[in-house]
Write an enzyme that holds these catalytic residues in place. Sequence first.
Site, PDB file in Angstrom:
ATOM      1  N   ARG A 103       0.807  -1.173   0.010  1.00  9.82           N
ATOM      2  CA  ARG A 103       0.005  -0.118   0.129  1.00  9.82           C
ATOM      3  C   ARG A 103       0.692   1.282  -0.013  1.00  9.82           C
ATOM      4  NH1 ARG A 103      -4.622   0.617   4.683  1.00  9.82           N
ATOM      5  NH2 ARG A 103      -2.715   1.149   5.715  1.00  9.82           N
ATOM      6  N   LYS A 204      -2.845   6.626   1.847  1.00 12.68           N
ATOM      7  CA  LYS A 204      -2.475   7.407   3.179  1.00 12.68           C
ATOM      8  C   LYS A 204      -1.554   8.519   3.007  1.00 12.68           C
ATOM      9  CE  LYS A 204      -2.421   5.039   7.103  1.00 12.68           C
ATOM     10  NZ  LYS A 204      -3.831   5.457   7.251  1.00 12.68           N
ATOM     11  N   GLU A 240     -16.593   6.951   4.393  1.00 12.99           N
ATOM     12  CA  GLU A 240     -15.842   6.338   5.657  1.00 12.99           C
ATOM     13  C   GLU A 240     -15.665   7.268   6.805  1.00 12.99           C
ATOM     14  OE1 GLU A 240     -11.076   6.530   5.126  1.00 12.99           O
ATOM     15  OE2 GLU A 240     -11.788   5.907   3.107  1.00 12.99           O
TER      16      GLU A 240
END
Length: 357
Positions: A103, A204, A240
């Site tokens: 990721r 992120k 989210e």
Amino acid sequence: MDPPPIHTSSDSAATSSADGERHAEIKWDEIGFGIVSTDFMYVMKCSKGEEFRDGSLIPYGNIELPPSAGILNYGQGVFEGLKAYRTKDGSIVLFRPEENARRIKIGAERMCMPSPSVQQFVHAIKKTVIANKRWVPPFGQGSLYIRPLLLGTGSVLGLSPSPQYMFLIYTTPVNSYHKGPLNLVIKDGLHRAISGPGGTGGIKSITNYSPAYKGLNEAREEGFSDILYLDAATGKFIEEVTTCNIFVVKGNIIITPEAVGTILPGITRKSIIEIAIDLGYQVEERGVPVEELLEADEVFCTGNAVVINPVFSVTYNKTKAEYKTGSETVSQKLYETLIGIQTGLVQDTRGWTLQVD
């Protein structure tokens, strides 16, 4: 919350367990989710156009950056979060660290940064945990939070990628991020990420998080735990919570928004989907309208920090929906299975855990 007191003198910095391992002298039952300075951090550097080479452990402490660093001026940086767990037999394990490695590579590519290989990432995590193993809480009393950072550290003035980069890992012992079930609020017109696949909502990026401070502070002042965001395109579908993914339960069906574009593909989220299917639940990844959320039996959130956290209520305009929480819920069953795998109480049939010592 202030961090718990830590004794650092050579005579009292650690205590020994029955097997001779030295543990930090800390009141483990008082740790929350905050910074406790551990012993070592890991640093690896490279320049633009090059690949990362072997890094090294150095004492935990401040780092030096030029005021013109890319991370300081343009926010060129991504990060990860994972944990090390103490099993019942005293071993220390990681949970799916290769997923974090993959990721961060995706995030680095989006931010025009070089990144460590999967092997380099996992090796660096293991070395950092072993160097700080006395800070891994005893079984059942928390975990060692691991924060890898990938930063543009070279000087830039014009808008361009940094010429130098640093991969850094630090750790801190933690316990629960949230205490008890969540009370969420949905605020019209407040969005976490732009619509479509071209933004950074699905990685992120360091720049994703501080814009949430204002709305989050206001929500907490109003008595809510966190904000549940709607999509920016239509304002009709849930996406989210500020730092975690969300799931909706109706009967035997578990639904979660599809992790594309604006939604971070959480590793805990991914694991829970697989566990839920194994336990016989039907899992759907699709758009979830607000109206469907308000009519659910249960709602819960997942993430590295929160693990699995039940939601007690969601408030949207003048409507407040309340949900099942407690020992007989789907979320509790999933939580016990996940934590059991992470701590060795449930057999890991998928090879998700990696022993580091």
